[in-house]
Write a protein that holds these residues in place. Sequence first.
Motif, PDB file in Angstrom:
ATOM      1  N   ALA A 243     -19.129  31.528   6.048  1.00 29.02           N
ATOM      2  CA  ALA A 243     -20.224  32.013   5.298  1.00 29.02           C
ATOM      3  C   ALA A 243     -20.061  31.486   3.812  1.00 29.02           C
ATOM      4  CB  ALA A 243     -20.291  33.450   5.146  1.00 29.02           C
ATOM      5  N   ALA A 244     -21.232  30.985   3.170  1.00 21.71           N
ATOM      6  CA  ALA A 244     -21.227  30.512   1.853  1.00 21.71           C
ATOM      7  C   ALA A 244     -21.106  31.444   0.853  1.00 21.71           C
ATOM      8  CB  ALA A 244     -22.245  29.539   1.375  1.00 21.71           C
ATOM      9  N   ASP A 245     -20.105  31.526  -0.063  1.00 18.75           N
ATOM     10  CA  ASP A 245     -19.961  32.608  -0.941  1.00 18.75           C
ATOM     11  C   ASP A 245     -18.978  32.140  -2.186  1.00 18.75           C
ATOM     12  OD1 ASP A 245     -20.283  35.258  -2.292  1.00 18.75           O
ATOM     13  OD2 ASP A 245     -19.336  36.333  -0.731  1.00 18.75           O
ATOM     14  N   SER A 246     -19.244  32.593  -3.420  1.00 20.88           N
ATOM     15  CA  SER A 246     -18.592  32.443  -4.564  1.00 20.88           C
ATOM     16  C   SER A 246     -17.303  33.197  -4.483  1.00 20.88           C
ATOM     17  CB  SER A 246     -19.232  32.681  -5.896  1.00 20.88           C
ATOM     18  OG  SER A 246     -19.435  33.953  -6.060  1.00 20.88           O
ATOM     19  N   ILE A 247     -16.190  32.795  -5.138  1.00 22.63           N
ATOM     20  CA  ILE A 247     -15.020  33.373  -5.252  1.00 22.63           C
ATOM     21  C   ILE A 247     -15.183  34.636  -6.088  1.00 22.63           C
ATOM     22  CG2 ILE A 247     -14.257  32.255  -7.443  1.00 22.63           C
ATOM     23  CD1 ILE A 247     -11.962  33.380  -4.206  1.00 22.63           C
ATOM     24  N   ASP A 248     -16.084  34.695  -7.187  1.00 18.34           N
ATOM     25  CA  ASP A 248     -16.427  36.058  -7.965  1.00 18.34           C
ATOM     26  C   ASP A 248     -16.916  36.929  -6.882  1.00 18.34           C
ATOM     27  OD1 ASP A 248     -15.503  34.662  -9.976  1.00 18.34           O
ATOM     28  OD2 ASP A 248     -17.475  34.511 -11.050  1.00 18.34           O
ATOM     29  N   TYR A 249     -17.778  36.892  -6.085  1.00 19.02           N
ATOM     30  CA  TYR A 249     -18.568  37.848  -5.382  1.00 19.02           C
ATOM     31  C   TYR A 249     -17.909  38.235  -4.078  1.00 19.02           C
ATOM     32  CZ  TYR A 249     -23.180  36.591  -7.674  1.00 19.02           C
ATOM     33  OH  TYR A 249     -24.308  36.688  -8.721  1.00 19.02           O
ATOM     34  N   ALA A 250     -17.251  37.152  -3.611  1.00 17.36           N
ATOM     35  CA  ALA A 250     -16.279  37.449  -2.458  1.00 17.36           C
ATOM     36  C   ALA A 250     -15.078  38.362  -2.648  1.00 17.36           C
ATOM     37  CB  ALA A 250     -15.963  36.133  -1.627  1.00 17.36           C
ATOM     38  N   VAL A 251     -14.420  38.267  -3.739  1.00 19.44           N
ATOM     39  CA  VAL A 251     -12.885  38.809  -4.120  1.00 19.44           C
ATOM     40  C   VAL A 251     -12.787  39.519  -5.601  1.00 19.44           C
ATOM     41  CG1 VAL A 251     -10.505  38.041  -4.281  1.00 19.44           C
ATOM     42  CG2 VAL A 251     -11.932  37.403  -2.566  1.00 19.44           C
ATOM     43  N   MET A 252     -13.241  38.336  -6.622  1.00 13.53           N
ATOM     44  CA  MET A 252     -12.868  38.836  -7.852  1.00 13.53           C
ATOM     45  C   MET A 252     -13.409  40.035  -8.433  1.00 13.53           C
ATOM     46  SD  MET A 252     -10.451  36.773  -8.633  1.00 13.53           S
ATOM     47  CE  MET A 252      -9.975  35.195  -7.838  1.00 13.53           C
ATOM     48  N   GLU A 253     -14.722  40.146  -8.162  1.00 11.11           N
ATOM     49  CA  GLU A 253     -15.423  41.382  -8.572  1.00 11.11           C
ATOM     50  C   GLU A 253     -14.906  42.813  -7.690  1.00 11.11           C
ATOM     51  OE1 GLU A 253     -19.690  40.832  -8.714  1.00 11.11           O
ATOM     52  OE2 GLU A 253     -19.712  38.971  -9.759  1.00 11.11           O
ATOM     53  N   ARG A 254     -14.167  42.571  -6.946  1.00 14.55           N
ATOM     54  CA  ARG A 254     -13.735  43.745  -5.977  1.00 14.55           C
ATOM     55  C   ARG A 254     -12.271  44.065  -6.150  1.00 14.55           C
ATOM     56  NH1 ARG A 254     -16.866  42.182  -0.259  1.00 14.55           N
ATOM     57  NH2 ARG A 254     -18.682  41.800  -1.086  1.00 14.55           N
ATOM     58  N   ALA A 255     -11.661  43.209  -6.908  1.00 11.05           N
ATOM     59  CA  ALA A 255     -10.313  43.413  -7.167  1.00 11.05           C
ATOM     60  C   ALA A 255      -9.975  44.404  -7.922  1.00 11.05           C
ATOM     61  CB  ALA A 255      -9.482  42.142  -6.810  1.00 11.05           C
ATOM     62  N   ASP A 256      -8.591  44.979  -7.845  1.00 12.89           N
ATOM     63  CA  ASP A 256      -8.198  45.680  -9.022  1.00 12.89           C
ATOM     64  C   ASP A 256      -6.919  45.402  -9.424  1.00 12.89           C
ATOM     65  OD1 ASP A 256      -6.386  46.212  -6.857  1.00 12.89           O
ATOM     66  OD2 ASP A 256      -6.793  48.243  -6.807  1.00 12.89           O
ATOM     67  N   ASN A 257      -6.478  44.135  -9.327  1.00 18.62           N
ATOM     68  CA  ASN A 257      -5.117  43.774  -9.683  1.00 18.62           C
ATOM     69  C   ASN A 257      -5.633  42.545 -10.761  1.00 18.62           C
ATOM     70  OD1 ASN A 257      -6.080  42.225  -7.566  1.00 18.62           O
ATOM     71  ND2 ASN A 257      -3.885  41.659  -7.089  1.00 18.62           N
ATOM     72  N   LEU A 258      -6.460  42.536 -11.595  1.00 21.81           N
ATOM     73  CA  LEU A 258      -6.984  41.438 -12.622  1.00 21.81           C
ATOM     74  C   LEU A 258      -6.529  41.410 -13.969  1.00 21.81           C
ATOM     75  CD1 LEU A 258     -10.640  41.553 -11.270  1.00 21.81           C
ATOM     76  CD2 LEU A 258      -8.941  39.698 -10.528  1.00 21.81           C
ATOM     77  N   THR A 259      -6.015  40.367 -14.295  1.00 21.59           N
ATOM     78  CA  THR A 259      -5.762  40.265 -15.752  1.00 21.59           C
ATOM     79  C   THR A 259      -6.547  39.019 -16.284  1.00 21.59           C
ATOM     80  OG1 THR A 259      -3.554  41.098 -15.398  1.00 21.59           O
ATOM     81  CG2 THR A 259      -3.801  39.639 -17.130  1.00 21.59           C
ATOM     82  N   VAL A 260      -6.736  39.141 -17.504  1.00 24.59           N
ATOM     83  CA  VAL A 260      -7.525  38.229 -18.148  1.00 24.59           C
ATOM     84  C   VAL A 260      -6.765  37.565 -19.394  1.00 24.59           C
ATOM     85  CG1 VAL A 260      -8.997  39.503 -19.713  1.00 24.59           C
ATOM     86  CG2 VAL A 260      -9.685  37.207 -19.605  1.00 24.59           C
ATOM     87  N   VAL A 261      -6.722  36.255 -19.662  1.00 25.54           N
ATOM     88  CA  VAL A 261      -6.029  35.745 -20.872  1.00 25.54           C
ATOM     89  C   VAL A 261      -7.247  34.884 -21.618  1.00 25.54           C
ATOM     90  CG1 VAL A 261      -4.718  33.744 -21.666  1.00 25.54           C
ATOM     91  CG2 VAL A 261      -3.901  34.806 -19.467  1.00 25.54           C
TER      92      VAL A 261
END
Length: 475
Positions: A243-261
């Motif tokens: 299925a076509a999907d962006s990495i943000d929708y598929a994973v990033m917006e649901r993950a809880d181990n995110l860090t931003v630089v």
Amino acid sequence: MIYPVILCGGSGTRLWPLSRKGFPKQFSRLTDPKQSLFEATLARLKGADFAEPLVVTGPDFRFLVAEQMQAAEATGQILLEPAARNTAPAILAAVLHLARKDPQALVLVAPSDHVIPDTAAFQTAVRSGVPAAEAGQIVTFGITPTAPETGYGWLECAGAGSKGPVPLKRFVEKPDAARAAEMLAAGHFLWNAGIFLFRADVLRKAFEDHAPQMIVPVENALSDAVTDLDFLRLAATPWEAVAADSIDYAVMERADNLTVVPFSAGWNDLGSWSAVADEMAGDSNGVVAFGAVTAIDCKDSLLRSEAPGLELVGIGLDNLIAVAMPDAVLVADRSRAQDVKLAVDTLRARGVRQAEKFAQDQRPWGHFETLALGERFQVKRIVVKPGAALSLQSHVHRAEHWIVVSGTARITVGEEVRLVTENQSIYVPLGAKHRLENPGKVPMVLIEVQTGTYLGEDDIIRYEDLYARGQGEKG
């Protein structure tokens, strides 16, 4: 060691008519006359900390990617998607491929069409995210905002004003103007650049948790992949099930181990002609001129001519965009720059060729452009690179006349092979097997006159081909 994964697909319709499906913006020299955006990305991800890149692209762009990698003196593998499926499947395929050699490989995913002028600052930012990535975090890079931009997604950070890695609270969809102004004033929001750093096994686990349905078909497409010349081609049948999907929708917006630089050393995704104008130096009146342009009493406008011999003249223009190509011209209010995609959609719905294709068409052996097209005839200018050759082919519906303008051509027609030099011509009858080669050390140019009942590029039967393109327009 950091393994760069460069995403090199997409159609770039917001920069039409310069960027089209057949030649999207990453391959264009939009802001730098010496290198394309893709070539600049290759240079930015080169250094002692970086392994050779893995480039993910589509079959139509494979030779263009290889050619520009060679021009940039970059080596690395090219992974071909059978069809575009957005960023999530592309990134997963690249990560699973790299994980075969090292399950804990440190992977940096980057688009190929961004402008980041300060390479040293960017690499410093990447290195600052390495400890968090090695510790199991998915690290993204957020751009310090300079305006209430509605064309980007945003990132909400746990703290304001930090220069180092901080926890990422959430992704924010492209906002309206009021919400964008609020986030800019708040001070703890960043623009989402779509650049990620992580361990391969960490991202696989994120897919297992949040998009498990993608893993099996992508793994199968990778397991059944075949080597095609210097490319690795994912298997088409299992890829169709992804299925076509962006990495943000598929994973990033649901993950809880995110860090931003946070990154504030200059960035532009060139997502509109207005953004291109912002990236280039204008005159004292804010006029950005590129190519054969004359501006009289204009201000705050972008005037760009991409057609040799075509002079673009603007008189009394204010806050406008004018882009002239040999086969299409865009004129728009600069405040409507994001709406160029709507124009492309409208042209595509009407079946207008310029919506997706150029008059000039790139091929692995060189390029051609249509000079004239009418009922039962077409005139092309063909340029063949030194040492290159077209396939041994025939046509069902057309005959061809070739006139060499410069250089020397080795031409096969039936069983006859002969050298044809400047000002000489040859006739290729309908149905005859033929091949065109350039045995010289300079580009060979010829004029081709086609006559027949059907002149489409798909009227071609290939018998031999150096580039293993199979049948059809490009194979």
